[in-house]
Design an enzyme around this catalytic site. Structure first.
Site, mmCIF file in Angstrom:
data_model
loop_
_atom_site.group_PDB
_atom_site.id
_atom_site.type_symbol
_atom_site.label_atom_id
_atom_site.label_comp_id
_atom_site.label_asym_id
_atom_site.label_seq_id
_atom_site.Cartn_x
_atom_site.Cartn_y
_atom_site.Cartn_z
ATOM 1 N N HIS A 62 -48.152 -33.702 -88.039
ATOM 2 C CA HIS A 62 -47.264 -35.243 -89.491
ATOM 3 C C HIS A 62 -48.621 -35.896 -89.821
ATOM 4 C CE1 HIS A 62 -47.531 -36.446 -85.337
ATOM 5 N NE2 HIS A 62 -46.986 -38.037 -85.476
ATOM 6 N N HIS A 64 -48.858 -39.567 -88.677
ATOM 7 C CA HIS A 64 -48.981 -40.395 -88.243
ATOM 8 C C HIS A 64 -50.753 -40.227 -88.271
ATOM 9 C CE1 HIS A 64 -44.784 -41.118 -87.194
ATOM 10 N NE2 HIS A 64 -44.783 -42.004 -88.418
ATOM 11 N N ASP A 66 -52.819 -41.196 -85.473
ATOM 12 C CA ASP A 66 -52.736 -41.025 -84.391
ATOM 13 C C ASP A 66 -53.298 -39.345 -84.594
ATOM 14 O OD1 ASP A 66 -50.329 -41.043 -84.114
ATOM 15 O OD2 ASP A 66 -50.565 -40.643 -82.782
ATOM 16 N N HIS A 67 -52.815 -38.476 -85.802
ATOM 17 C CA HIS A 67 -53.331 -36.994 -85.808
ATOM 18 C C HIS A 67 -54.386 -36.052 -86.473
ATOM 19 C CE1 HIS A 67 -49.499 -36.295 -82.706
ATOM 20 N NE2 HIS A 67 -49.375 -38.042 -82.931
ATOM 21 N N HIS A 143 -38.772 -36.215 -85.998
ATOM 22 C CA HIS A 143 -39.677 -37.525 -85.080
ATOM 23 C C HIS A 143 -39.339 -38.154 -86.495
ATOM 24 C CE1 HIS A 143 -42.923 -39.574 -83.788
ATOM 25 N NE2 HIS A 143 -43.887 -39.153 -84.690
ATOM 26 N N ASP A 212 -45.458 -35.054 -82.673
ATOM 27 C CA ASP A 212 -44.328 -36.409 -81.348
ATOM 28 C C ASP A 212 -42.915 -35.534 -82.230
ATOM 29 O OD1 ASP A 212 -47.427 -37.323 -81.207
ATOM 30 O OD2 ASP A 212 -46.245 -39.367 -82.445
ATOM 31 N N HIS A 270 -49.614 -37.277 -74.340
ATOM 32 C CA HIS A 270 -49.556 -37.942 -75.984
ATOM 33 C C HIS A 270 -48.976 -38.957 -75.366
ATOM 34 C CE1 HIS A 270 -47.789 -40.195 -79.362
ATOM 35 N NE2 HIS A 270 -48.728 -39.409 -80.369
HETATM 36 ZN ZN LIG Z 1 -46.246 -39.944 -84.975
#
Ligand SMILES: [Zn+2]
Length: 303
Positions: A62, A64, A66-67, A143, A212, A270
């Protein structure tokens, strides 16, 4: 044939001195996958002695940061190292423009093609990638923005031939593939049964990745019987309300999914930067599911 996972980042949105954001490096039967690509992923690949140019498929769960914040840097380094072989990126459709725009602004041209495959078009039971040895599936997670989990699984394997016995009984080599496929061979009026000349195939293995996501029992059907399940555990039960608000899971919730799914082993990760240790994650997960470990950056697991 090797099937292993190296955790490149075991932390959540805020990196810490010992936890990078999400990325897993997966080798399955000589195919190389990167799942998620948080900031600094290429440095982690180097740190743990893995091969950047071997990666042919990148799966982004996805958008976000941090991915995926590490993706443009990784692609750029692949180019600087002389790459010409293409890469396929499976990701939410919007990622393509984001990455291409970043490259354009710096007038950077890659000497290899990047094929973007939008996850929005995928159906959970149809593989997003398949070759003669394995299949990869994507399935929806729960999510705050559209998010997908992934499952990499080996295809049904052939039976193992007992060559000496087959040769002693006068079987021609040209019939061996048939026996390995569990088919009967007829030769000069004789019948040769595959069970007399082969051993059962090795079991297929699979790896499922869920980050997530809030607790979602719908995931069970997509990850069931996996040899290894990675499930996010951003929080522990003490922060259950926070987990609900942010569409993340607690360690206990992750373990409940593992238990319901009959997986062999559970890997938690995570972790929120607020936790200095993951002891509490482990303790509460074990209440629901015994075979569980907490991810650390650099941890490698053979499946
Ligand atoms: Zn996320």
């Amino acid at each position: 044939m090797s099937f292993n996972v190296t955790v490149l980042g075991s932390g959540a949105a805020i990196p810490t001195s010992n936890r990078n954001p999400s990325a897993h490096y997966v080798v399955c039967n000589d195919r190389y996958f990167l799942i998620d690509c948080g900031e600094g992923t290429q440095l982690q690949i180097r740190k743990y002695g893995l091969k950047i140019q071997k990666i042919s498929h990148i799966l982004i769960s996805h958008l976000h940061g941090d991915h995926y914040f590490g993706l443009v840097g990784l692609l750029s380094t692949m180019h600087l190292l002389g790459r010409t072989q293409g890469v396929t990126v499976y990701a939410p459709a919007e990622l393509k423009d984001t990455i291409m725009r970043q490259l354009e602004i710096g007038n950077a041209k890659l000497d290899f093609t990047v094929d973007f495959v939008p996850l929005q078009n995928t159906v959970p039971n149809n593989p997003i990638f398949e070759d003669k040895l394995l299949k990869v599936f994507a399935f929806p997670l729960k999510h705050r923005i559209p998010t997908w989990g992934f499952r990499i699984e080996e295809k049904e394997k052939e039976r193992t031939l007992m060559i000496n016995k087959a040769l002693e009984d006068g079987l021609l080599r040209e019939h061996f593939p048939k026996l390995k496929r569990n088919e009967i061979v007829k030769e000069k009026g004789k019948i040769f049964l595959p069970e007399n000349y082969t051993l059962p195939p090795k079991q297929t293995r699979s790896y499922a990745y869920c980050s997530d996501t809030a607790f979602d029992s719908n995931l069970v059907e997509f990850v069931k019987n996996a040899n290894l399940l990675y499930h996010e555990a951003t929080f522990i039960e003490k922060e259950k309300i926070r987990a609900k608000q942010t569409f993340h899971s607690t360690a206990m919730e992750a373990a409940k999914i593992a238990q319901k799914s009959n997986v062999h082993k559970l890997l938690l990760g995570h972790f929120s930067a607020r936790y200095e240790s993951t002891v509490d994650h482990l303790v509460e997960a074990k209440i629901e599911f015994e075979n569980v470990i907490c991810a650390e950056d650099g941890l490698r697991i053979e499946i």
